[in-house]
Design an enzyme around this catalytic site. Structure first.
Site, short mmCIF file in Angstrom:
data_model
loop_
_atom_site.label_atom_id
_atom_site.label_comp_id
_atom_site.label_asym_id
_atom_site.label_seq_id
_atom_site.Cartn_x
_atom_site.Cartn_y
_atom_site.Cartn_z
N GLU A 93 -15.74 -9.68 -4.85
CA GLU A 93 -14.36 -9.50 -4.40
C GLU A 93 -13.73 -10.82 -3.95
OE1 GLU A 93 -12.34 -7.03 -4.71
OE2 GLU A 93 -13.80 -5.59 -5.45
N GLU A 104 -1.78 -5.21 -7.10
CA GLU A 104 -2.42 -6.53 -6.99
C GLU A 104 -1.64 -7.61 -7.73
OE1 GLU A 104 -6.43 -5.79 -8.31
OE2 GLU A 104 -7.12 -5.60 -6.24
N GLU A 125 -10.33 -11.77 -5.82
CA GLU A 125 -9.07 -11.74 -5.08
C GLU A 125 -8.62 -13.10 -4.56
OE1 GLU A 125 -9.06 -8.68 -2.10
OE2 GLU A 125 -8.79 -7.14 -3.63
N ALA A 139 -10.95 -7.77 0.06
CA ALA A 139 -11.74 -6.55 0.22
C ALA A 139 -11.81 -5.83 -1.11
CB ALA A 139 -11.10 -5.64 1.28
N ARG A 185 0.86 -1.18 0.00
CA ARG A 185 0.00 0.00 0.00
C ARG A 185 0.90 1.23 0.00
NH1 ARG A 185 -5.01 -1.47 -1.64
NH2 ARG A 185 -5.78 -3.22 -0.42
#
Length: 195
Positions: A102, A153, A106, A85, A73
């Site tokens: 999601e 990601e 993910e 998330a 992040r």
């Protein structure tokens, strides 16, 4: 003593100015507010980060393991241990449907059993972003649809962590993502996460 519950309330906005707005779902604006019942006071400025809201999923398998992501992040300059998330960035999408989407994208998982945990504001001093938390059980492999991991990601790592270890890391302060900590502690408090 006032009632021990949040309540809706709107103060008058006398002026608003966009500071940043583009084709992404998040924008920043400045609002000048007037204190109710004080028309002679000078309006004061508050920054508002517009955000569509998001979902967080505690995906628990039959062995009491939780599916986790390790993701970089940039604003924090850290790689966080997180839960699946994502943004409520599809117009009109129900939070549960966003959570299902999601989890597929993910984690490559789907769940037959969903429990809503809670809904909280991330940082109400600057944003109206609402986070919807869920526990997902009855997991099985699922097609990730047309999801393609890119940017941060694309470097994301995933894995299963025993719930007891994950909760201990949250309580010990080893996990810094507030949404992960909130989701885990709420799941434990509601008896939905065995340790």
């Amino acid at each position: 003593m006032p009632e021990l519950a949040d309540r809706d309330e709107e103060w008058p906005v006398v002026r608003s100015e966009d500071l940043h707005r583009d084709d992404w779902v998040v924008a920043l604006r400045a609002d000048w507010l007037q204190r109710p019942g004080h028309p002679d006071d000078q309006p004061f400025k508050r920054l508002v980060l517009e955000h569509p809201g998001a979902v967080v999923i505690v995906a628990v398998d039959d062995q009491q393991r939780v599916f986790c992501l390790w993701q970089y992040r940039h604003p924090a300059g850290r790689r966080f241990v997180e839960l699946p998330a994502g943004l409520l960035d599809v117009a009109g999408e129900d939070p549960l449907e966003a959570a299902r989407r999601e989890l597929r994208e993910e984690a490559g998982l789907e769940a037959s059993d969903w429990t809503a945990l809670t809904t909280t504001y991330s940082s109400p001093g600057i944003s109206g972003e609402l986070l919807h938390y869920f526990v997902a059980r009855g997991l099985s492999a699922a097609d990730r649809d047309d999801f393609v991991a890119e940017h941060e990601e694309a470097e994301m790592q995933t894995g299963w962590v025993p719930a007891a270890d994950l909760l201990a890391a949250a309580v010990d302060g080893a996990l810094g993502d507030a949404h992960t900590v909130i989701a885990l502690l709420m799941a434990q408090a509601r008896g939905l996460l065995e340790v």
